[in-house]
Every structure is written in C-alpha cells, then in structure tokens.
Motif scaffolding. Structure first.
Motif, PDB file in Angstrom:
ATOM      1  N   SER A  96       0.721  -0.988   0.062  1.00 21.72           N
ATOM      2  CA  SER A  96       0.024   0.067  -0.043  1.00 21.72           C
ATOM      3  C   SER A  96       0.574   1.294   0.027  1.00 21.72           C
ATOM      4  N   ASP A  98       3.257   2.044  -1.706  1.00 20.68           N
ATOM      5  CA  ASP A  98       4.022   2.121  -3.043  1.00 20.68           C
ATOM      6  C   ASP A  98       2.645   2.130  -3.966  1.00 20.68           C
ATOM      7  N   ALA A  99       2.259   3.886  -3.815  1.00 25.06           N
ATOM      8  CA  ALA A  99       0.906   3.804  -4.775  1.00 25.06           C
ATOM      9  C   ALA A  99       1.299   3.562  -6.240  1.00 25.06           C
ATOM     10  N   PHE A 100       2.587   4.079  -6.510  1.00 27.33           N
ATOM     11  CA  PHE A 100       3.063   4.017  -8.018  1.00 27.33           C
ATOM     12  C   PHE A 100       4.313   3.318  -8.022  1.00 27.33           C
TER      13      PHE A 100
END
Lengths: 115, 110
Positions: A96, A98-100
């Motif tokens: 979570s 690391d959104a991208f």
C-alpha cells in the motif's frame, strides 16, 4: 525472499459444500487481492483486503467472502458451491505504501473442481 | 468498467521470429501490467508499464497512455516463450483492482 504462496494447490468439492482457500503475501506486502480464472478466460477480480478490511469488491455474489489476518495473510471462502465455481483461484499481493511504481505479484493459484 | 482488448487472440511463430502483441483499453489508466501465464497457471510479471518504454532482454514494451494502447514485443522467440500473455489495467495505482484482457495464446514451434 518468499513470493506469494497459496494453499492448497488442488481441491475437489461437491455442489453445496463450502471451501476455504489460503494466501500468504510476498514479504513486505500488506494488500491482498483475489481473482477467479475460468478455463480459457482472463482472471476476474473478486475482492481486495487491506488492514483486515474488504476495500474493493468485484461483481461476485455474497457466497464469496474473505478475511485478512494481522500478519497480512488472507482467506477466501466460498459457500454453497456451484458447478460454475470450478476455476483457478489466484491471489495477488502489493504494498500500500507504493501507490505507483510497484507491481502486483501473483501466487501459483488453487485449482478448484466442483462436482 | 474498463474494457481491455488484446490482439491477435492466437499467434503461431517459428523459433527465432519476432512478434508484437497489442493491448487496447477503453479509459485512462495508471496501472498497466503484462503477464505471461505458464502451463501450470502461474502468472509471471513481465512489465509494469503504465506509460513509456521498458526493455528486459528479448522482451520490450511500450505504452502510449494518451492513445490507450500498449504493445509487447518479443524478439528472437524461443519455444519457452509459448503460453498465454495477458495485459491487465487498473485506475488507482499499484493497489488497484486489475482488469484483464482475454489473453493472447502464443505457440512457438521449433
């Protein structure tokens, strides 16, 4: 570094029974998603768990339910099994924080056959 | 929801040939992944590529997000490249639910 693991690898049930499938996410991942893959089709999203709660849900009936434990592992439960529930069930994990830039990693799957 | 179309549905190649697999999607996305599914069902990550171009050995991928398509290139194909290739997209970053295409079945003959 262990990847995503699932158990059991294969399962045979009869109509009307209940089944529980298990998934342990990749080390460092806290989000678990479940997918159903029918023969000859692409995987279909069932639901996603984060912080022990269902965060997103696909178009699956309430017979499909899940749980996430404090160690981030997850279970998929299917009640009142139908013949059409026969499929490969895949678990995917992600982080979570690391959104991208981070990908979802899939386990080897559980093959469920309903007779 | 987002629609994902992959083409061609089936592809037969002679070993050593090059190929291009295409993925079209119906809406803007910020997660796009290519997978190779082996005969045992394991989905193997090839690329996370919501935009731009990446290369990994004989494989490369390009996503043109503004035109809503992605291409996977396989060069000098080998029999071990056989299997089903899936494109999957999402709209909320790495943790988004993925919508998969129907896959492209690649057979590489020796």
């Amino acid at each position: 570094d262990a990847g995503v693991t699932q158990s059991p690898t294969h399962l045979i049930k009869t109509r009307g029974q209940q089944v529980t499938l298990r998934c342990s996410p990749k080390s460092g991942h806290d989000t678990v998603s479940w997918y159903q893959q029918a023969l000859g089709q692409g995987p279909q999203f069932i639901f996603q768990y984060y912080e022990e709660e269902e965060r997103q849900r696909g178009n699956f009936p309430d017979r499909f339910s899940g749980h996430q434990f404090p160690n981030y592992s997850s279970e998929l439960n299917v009640n009142a099994l139908l013949l059409g529930d026969s499929a490969l069930y895949l678990c995917a994990s992600s982080a979570s924080r690391d959104a991208f830039g981070e990908t979802q990693y899939f386990g080897p799957g559980t093959r469920l056959l309903v007779l | 929801g987002i629609q994902v179309e992959q083409s061609p549905p089936d592809l037969i190649l002679q070993e050593g040939a090059n190929s291009t697999l295409r993925c079209n999607f119906s809406d803007s996305v910020n997660n796009l992944q290519w997978f190779h599914q082996n005969p045992w069902g394991q989905l193997i990550n090839l690329f996370y590529i919501p935009s731009g171009t990446k290369q990994n050995g004989r494989l490369s991928a390009t996503t043109v997000a503004t035109e809503r398509y992605s291409l996977l290139y396989i060069s000098s194909s080998q029999t071990t490249d056989s299997g089903v290739y899936f494109c999957a997209v999402g709209r909320a970053g790495a943790n988004s639910k993925l919508t998969f295409g129907k896959g492209i079945t690649l057979s590489v003959r020796p």
